[in-house]
Scaffold this motif. Structure first.
Motif, PDB file in Angstrom:
ATOM      1  N   PRO A 113      -8.362   6.313   7.946  1.00 47.94           N
ATOM      2  CA  PRO A 113      -7.434   7.173   8.683  1.00 47.94           C
ATOM      3  C   PRO A 113      -6.248   6.385   9.242  1.00 47.94           C
ATOM      4  CG  PRO A 113      -9.417   6.782   9.976  1.00 47.94           C
ATOM      5  CD  PRO A 113      -9.647   6.164   8.624  1.00 47.94           C
ATOM      6  N   ASP A 114      -6.346   5.055   9.256  1.00 48.18           N
ATOM      7  CA  ASP A 114      -5.272   4.195   9.731  1.00 48.18           C
ATOM      8  C   ASP A 114      -4.351   3.893   8.549  1.00 48.18           C
ATOM      9  OD1 ASP A 114      -3.636   2.058  10.474  1.00 48.18           O
ATOM     10  OD2 ASP A 114      -5.212   1.044  11.608  1.00 48.18           O
ATOM     11  N   PRO A 115      -3.093   4.313   8.587  1.00 47.77           N
ATOM     12  CA  PRO A 115      -2.211   4.082   7.433  1.00 47.77           C
ATOM     13  C   PRO A 115      -1.922   2.606   7.170  1.00 47.77           C
ATOM     14  CG  PRO A 115      -0.975   5.018   9.274  1.00 47.77           C
ATOM     15  CD  PRO A 115      -2.433   5.041   9.664  1.00 47.77           C
ATOM     16  N   TYR A 130     -20.169   8.051   1.642  1.00 47.10           N
ATOM     17  CA  TYR A 130     -19.298   7.700   0.523  1.00 47.10           C
ATOM     18  C   TYR A 130     -18.093   8.639   0.443  1.00 47.10           C
ATOM     19  CZ  TYR A 130     -22.740   4.335  -1.300  1.00 47.10           C
ATOM     20  OH  TYR A 130     -23.587   3.265  -1.468  1.00 47.10           O
ATOM     21  N   GLU A 131     -18.273   9.893   0.816  1.00 45.38           N
ATOM     22  CA  GLU A 131     -17.133  10.823   0.858  1.00 45.38           C
ATOM     23  C   GLU A 131     -16.094  10.337   1.867  1.00 45.38           C
ATOM     24  OE1 GLU A 131     -19.005  14.603   1.588  1.00 45.38           O
ATOM     25  OE2 GLU A 131     -19.485  14.884  -0.539  1.00 45.38           O
ATOM     26  N   ARG A 132     -16.554   9.869   3.043  1.00 44.07           N
ATOM     27  CA  ARG A 132     -15.623   9.347   4.057  1.00 44.07           C
ATOM     28  C   ARG A 132     -14.916   8.099   3.537  1.00 44.07           C
ATOM     29  NH1 ARG A 132     -20.032  10.558   7.229  1.00 44.07           N
ATOM     30  NH2 ARG A 132     -20.634   8.374   7.457  1.00 44.07           N
ATOM     31  N   LEU A 133     -15.678   7.194   2.905  1.00 42.48           N
ATOM     32  CA  LEU A 133     -15.067   5.975   2.383  1.00 42.48           C
ATOM     33  C   LEU A 133     -14.064   6.282   1.268  1.00 42.48           C
ATOM     34  CD1 LEU A 133     -18.179   3.610   2.254  1.00 42.48           C
ATOM     35  CD2 LEU A 133     -16.250   3.506   3.860  1.00 42.48           C
ATOM     36  N   ALA A 134     -14.414   7.186   0.368  1.00 42.00           N
ATOM     37  CA  ALA A 134     -13.534   7.537  -0.744  1.00 42.00           C
ATOM     38  C   ALA A 134     -12.269   8.242  -0.263  1.00 42.00           C
ATOM     39  CB  ALA A 134     -14.284   8.408  -1.758  1.00 42.00           C
ATOM     40  N   ALA A 147       0.847  -1.188   0.000  1.00 46.09           N
ATOM     41  CA  ALA A 147       0.000   0.000   0.000  1.00 46.09           C
ATOM     42  C   ALA A 147       0.881   1.235   0.000  1.00 46.09           C
ATOM     43  CB  ALA A 147      -0.901  -0.006   1.231  1.00 46.09           C
ATOM     44  N   SER A 148       0.410   2.271  -0.619  1.00 48.79           N
ATOM     45  CA  SER A 148       1.129   3.542  -0.611  1.00 48.79           C
ATOM     46  C   SER A 148       0.124   4.663  -0.451  1.00 48.79           C
ATOM     47  CB  SER A 148       1.912   3.710  -1.914  1.00 48.79           C
ATOM     48  OG  SER A 148       1.029   3.744  -3.018  1.00 48.79           O
ATOM     49  N   ARG A 149       0.589   5.775   0.077  1.00 45.10           N
ATOM     50  CA  ARG A 149      -0.278   6.935   0.241  1.00 45.10           C
ATOM     51  C   ARG A 149       0.213   8.021  -0.696  1.00 45.10           C
ATOM     52  NH1 ARG A 149      -4.079   8.758   3.667  1.00 45.10           N
ATOM     53  NH2 ARG A 149      -3.755   7.107   5.178  1.00 45.10           N
ATOM     54  N   PRO A 150      -0.633   8.389  -1.692  1.00 46.95           N
ATOM     55  CA  PRO A 150      -0.255   9.477  -2.564  1.00 46.95           C
ATOM     56  C   PRO A 150      -0.164  10.771  -1.760  1.00 46.95           C
ATOM     57  CG  PRO A 150      -2.370   8.498  -3.243  1.00 46.95           C
ATOM     58  CD  PRO A 150      -1.911   7.814  -2.005  1.00 46.95           C
ATOM     59  N   ALA A 151       0.370  11.825  -2.369  1.00 47.43           N
ATOM     60  CA  ALA A 151       0.514  13.109  -1.687  1.00 47.43           C
ATOM     61  C   ALA A 151      -0.803  13.553  -1.070  1.00 47.43           C
ATOM     62  CB  ALA A 151       1.036  14.156  -2.662  1.00 47.43           C
ATOM     63  N   SER A 152      -1.907  13.294  -1.747  1.00 40.46           N
ATOM     64  CA  SER A 152      -3.221  13.571  -1.171  1.00 40.46           C
ATOM     65  C   SER A 152      -4.154  12.460  -1.604  1.00 40.46           C
ATOM     66  CB  SER A 152      -3.749  14.927  -1.653  1.00 40.46           C
ATOM     67  OG  SER A 152      -3.961  14.887  -3.041  1.00 40.46           O
ATOM     68  N   GLY A 153      -5.099  12.145  -0.746  1.00 43.01           N
ATOM     69  CA  GLY A 153      -6.053  11.102  -1.086  1.00 43.01           C
ATOM     70  C   GLY A 153      -5.828   9.842  -0.289  1.00 43.01           C
ATOM     71  N   PRO A 154      -6.590   8.808  -0.619  1.00 39.08           N
ATOM     72  CA  PRO A 154      -6.570   7.577   0.167  1.00 39.08           C
ATOM     73  C   PRO A 154      -5.328   6.735  -0.085  1.00 39.08           C
ATOM     74  CG  PRO A 154      -7.997   7.315  -1.720  1.00 39.08           C
ATOM     75  CD  PRO A 154      -7.553   8.760  -1.706  1.00 39.08           C
ATOM     76  N   VAL A 155      -5.081   5.827   0.831  1.00 38.76           N
ATOM     77  CA  VAL A 155      -4.054   4.816   0.613  1.00 38.76           C
ATOM     78  C   VAL A 155      -4.515   3.967  -0.561  1.00 38.76           C
ATOM     79  CG1 VAL A 155      -2.980   2.758   1.582  1.00 38.76           C
ATOM     80  CG2 VAL A 155      -3.347   4.749   3.028  1.00 38.76           C
ATOM     81  N   VAL A 156      -3.603   3.615  -1.431  1.00 42.15           N
ATOM     82  CA  VAL A 156      -3.943   2.827  -2.612  1.00 42.15           C
ATOM     83  C   VAL A 156      -3.173   1.510  -2.551  1.00 42.15           C
ATOM     84  CG1 VAL A 156      -3.810   2.743  -5.123  1.00 42.15           C
ATOM     85  CG2 VAL A 156      -4.388   4.888  -3.987  1.00 42.15           C
TER      86      VAL A 156
END
Length: 193
Positions: free
Chosen positions: A78-80, A70-74, A7-16
């Protein structure tokens, strides 16, 4: 094709989690489309039957409350150490949304918890099993060895979906639900907590 990566975290947005989200997955009859807040209005109708919530809990949400959810899910967990993967199910014939599948993935533990729901008018057609199998298959291509689902003991249809994904019931219970799991291999449940 196997997809590997952490998993990685982009500069902004969710972990992908590469290869899992946000990619479109396809099955014979469905497109699994990454969940977006714009799906809320249509999904409010899909999830509007109060009887649907007898096993999944809660109650039908109006579009504005579902959009906020859905905004919260998208936005992502919050846990990395946790990746939230959520899709809406679009029936290719007719193009309407019919349900959701999701996986809460813990890449470091090699574990994912699966969940699914299909709106009442589309139940009984095998759509939940088709979507959940696609998701489980994708997760098994990644370094996710343990798949878990929690199923109400009286929900035979959901138990059938879990079985279709290769999960088996365990003696473990959580909030009254049976824990189903698969180690991803031929030996089935691993018994891990």
């Amino acid at each position: 094709m196997a997809v590997r990566g952490a998993a990685s975290r982009p500069a902004s947005g969710p972990v992908v989690l590469p290869g899992v989200w946000p990619v479109v997955l396809t099955t014979e009859r469905l497109d699994l489309v990454p969940l977006h807040p714009s799906h809320a209005e249509e999904m409010a109708g899909v999830l509007s039957d109060p009887a649907l919530h007898s096993f999944i809990g809660g109650e039908p949400l109006p579009p504005d409350a579902l959009r906020a959810r859905y905004e919260r899910l998208a936005a992502g967990s919050p846990d990395p150490g946790v990746v939230w993967c959520n899709w809406v199910l679009r029936l290719r014939a007719g193009r309407e949304l019919v349900g959701t599948v999701q996986a809460t993935v813990e890449p470091a533990r090699g574990r994912a918890e699966l969940a699914w729901v299909v709106g009442t008018p589309w139940q009984g057609r095998g759509l939940a099993a088709e979507a959940a199998r696609a998701l489980a298959g994708r997760l098994r291509e990644l370094p996710v060895g343990l798949l878990v689902a929690h199923v109400h003991p009286d929900h035979a249809a959901s138990a059938a979906v879990a079985a279709a994904c290769g999960l088996r019931p365990t003696p473990h219970r959580q909030d009254g639900e049976v824990r189903w799991e698969s180690g991803g291999g031929p030996d089935g449940p691993t018994g891990r907590a």
